[in-house]
Design a protein around this motif. Structure first.
Motif, short mmCIF file in Angstrom:
data_model
loop_
_atom_site.label_atom_id
_atom_site.label_comp_id
_atom_site.label_asym_id
_atom_site.label_seq_id
_atom_site.Cartn_x
_atom_site.Cartn_y
_atom_site.Cartn_z
N HIS A 156 0.81 -1.22 0.00
CA HIS A 156 0.00 0.00 0.00
C HIS A 156 0.84 1.27 0.00
O HIS A 156 2.03 1.24 0.29
N LEU A 157 0.17 2.36 -0.33
CA LEU A 157 0.73 3.71 -0.30
C LEU A 157 -0.24 4.59 0.47
O LEU A 157 -1.42 4.29 0.56
N VAL A 158 0.26 5.70 0.98
CA VAL A 158 -0.60 6.78 1.46
C VAL A 158 -0.42 7.90 0.45
O VAL A 158 0.69 8.37 0.22
N LEU A 159 -1.52 8.29 -0.18
CA LEU A 159 -1.49 9.36 -1.18
C LEU A 159 -1.98 10.65 -0.56
O LEU A 159 -2.75 10.66 0.40
N GLU A 160 -1.54 11.77 -1.16
CA GLU A 160 -1.99 13.10 -0.73
C GLU A 160 -2.30 13.91 -1.96
O GLU A 160 -1.59 13.84 -2.97
N ASN A 161 -3.40 14.70 -1.88
CA ASN A 161 -3.72 15.58 -3.01
C ASN A 161 -3.36 17.02 -2.65
O ASN A 161 -2.87 17.30 -1.56
N GLU A 201 -5.11 19.45 -1.80
CA GLU A 201 -5.88 19.97 -0.67
C GLU A 201 -5.41 19.39 0.66
O GLU A 201 -5.97 19.71 1.71
N GLY A 202 -4.42 18.49 0.62
CA GLY A 202 -3.91 17.87 1.83
C GLY A 202 -4.70 16.66 2.29
O GLY A 202 -4.48 16.14 3.38
N ARG A 203 -5.64 16.19 1.46
CA ARG A 203 -6.40 14.99 1.80
C ARG A 203 -5.54 13.77 1.59
O ARG A 203 -4.76 13.70 0.65
N LEU A 204 -5.72 12.78 2.47
CA LEU A 204 -4.94 11.55 2.40
C LEU A 204 -5.82 10.38 1.99
O LEU A 204 -7.02 10.37 2.28
N SER A 205 -5.21 9.40 1.35
CA SER A 205 -5.94 8.20 0.91
C SER A 205 -5.03 6.99 1.02
O SER A 205 -3.86 7.04 0.62
N LEU A 206 -5.57 5.90 1.55
CA LEU A 206 -4.87 4.62 1.57
C LEU A 206 -5.08 3.97 0.21
O LEU A 206 -6.22 3.87 -0.26
N TRP A 207 -4.00 3.55 -0.45
CA TRP A 207 -4.08 3.13 -1.85
C TRP A 207 -3.25 1.87 -2.07
O TRP A 207 -2.11 1.80 -1.62
N PRO A 208 -3.78 0.89 -2.79
CA PRO A 208 -2.98 -0.31 -3.08
C PRO A 208 -1.92 -0.02 -4.13
O PRO A 208 -2.14 0.78 -5.05
N THR A 209 -0.76 -0.64 -3.99
CA THR A 209 0.35 -0.37 -4.92
C THR A 209 0.06 -0.85 -6.33
O THR A 209 0.65 -0.33 -7.27
N TRP A 210 -0.84 -1.83 -6.49
CA TRP A 210 -1.10 -2.36 -7.83
C TRP A 210 -1.94 -1.41 -8.68
O TRP A 210 -2.00 -1.58 -9.89
N ARG A 211 -2.52 -0.39 -8.06
CA ARG A 211 -3.31 0.57 -8.83
C ARG A 211 -2.48 1.79 -9.16
O ARG A 211 -1.66 2.25 -8.37
N VAL A 257 -1.52 5.56 -9.50
CA VAL A 257 -1.84 6.76 -8.70
C VAL A 257 -2.64 7.70 -9.60
O VAL A 257 -2.22 8.03 -10.70
N PRO A 258 -3.83 8.14 -9.12
CA PRO A 258 -4.67 9.00 -9.96
C PRO A 258 -4.09 10.40 -10.13
O PRO A 258 -3.31 10.87 -9.28
N PRO A 259 -4.47 11.07 -11.21
CA PRO A 259 -4.00 12.44 -11.42
C PRO A 259 -4.36 13.32 -10.23
O PRO A 259 -5.44 13.21 -9.66
N ALA A 312 2.37 10.12 -3.92
CA ALA A 312 2.68 9.26 -2.78
C ALA A 312 3.32 10.09 -1.67
O ALA A 312 4.27 10.82 -1.90
N ARG A 313 2.76 9.99 -0.49
CA ARG A 313 3.30 10.67 0.69
C ARG A 313 4.07 9.70 1.57
O ARG A 313 4.99 10.09 2.27
N PHE A 314 3.68 8.41 1.54
CA PHE A 314 4.30 7.38 2.37
C PHE A 314 4.17 6.05 1.65
O PHE A 314 3.15 5.76 1.05
#
Length: 64
Positions: free
Chosen positions: A18-23, A25-35, A37-39, A43-45
């Motif tokens: 997994h990754l932790v993504l940030e946009n 606006e500073g919003r965070l999202s837990l994201w699987p590595t196989w997907r 990263v959306p525009p 990746a923050r972590f």
């Protein structure tokens, strides 16, 4: 009981799944590595195990 596992479910412990993504606006999202990263997100972590990524989203937990 189902044994089906969804795309955001934890995988075997210790695997960097997994990754932790940030946009912007500073919003965070837990994201699987196989997907992909959306525009607008970066990746923050990670990549890191699910538990490590989830812990970074908990209030008051330090990120390493």
């Amino acid at each position: 009981m189902s044994t089906w596992s969804g795309p955001f479910d934890p995988d075997p412990e210790g695997e960097d799944t997994h990754l932790v993504l940030e946009n912007a606006e500073g919003r965070l999202s837990l994201w699987p590595t196989w997907r992909e990263v959306p525009p607008g997100w970066s990746a923050r972590f990670g990549p890191a195990p699910y538990e490590a990524c989830a812990a970074t989203l908990e209030p008051g937990r330090a990120q390493t």
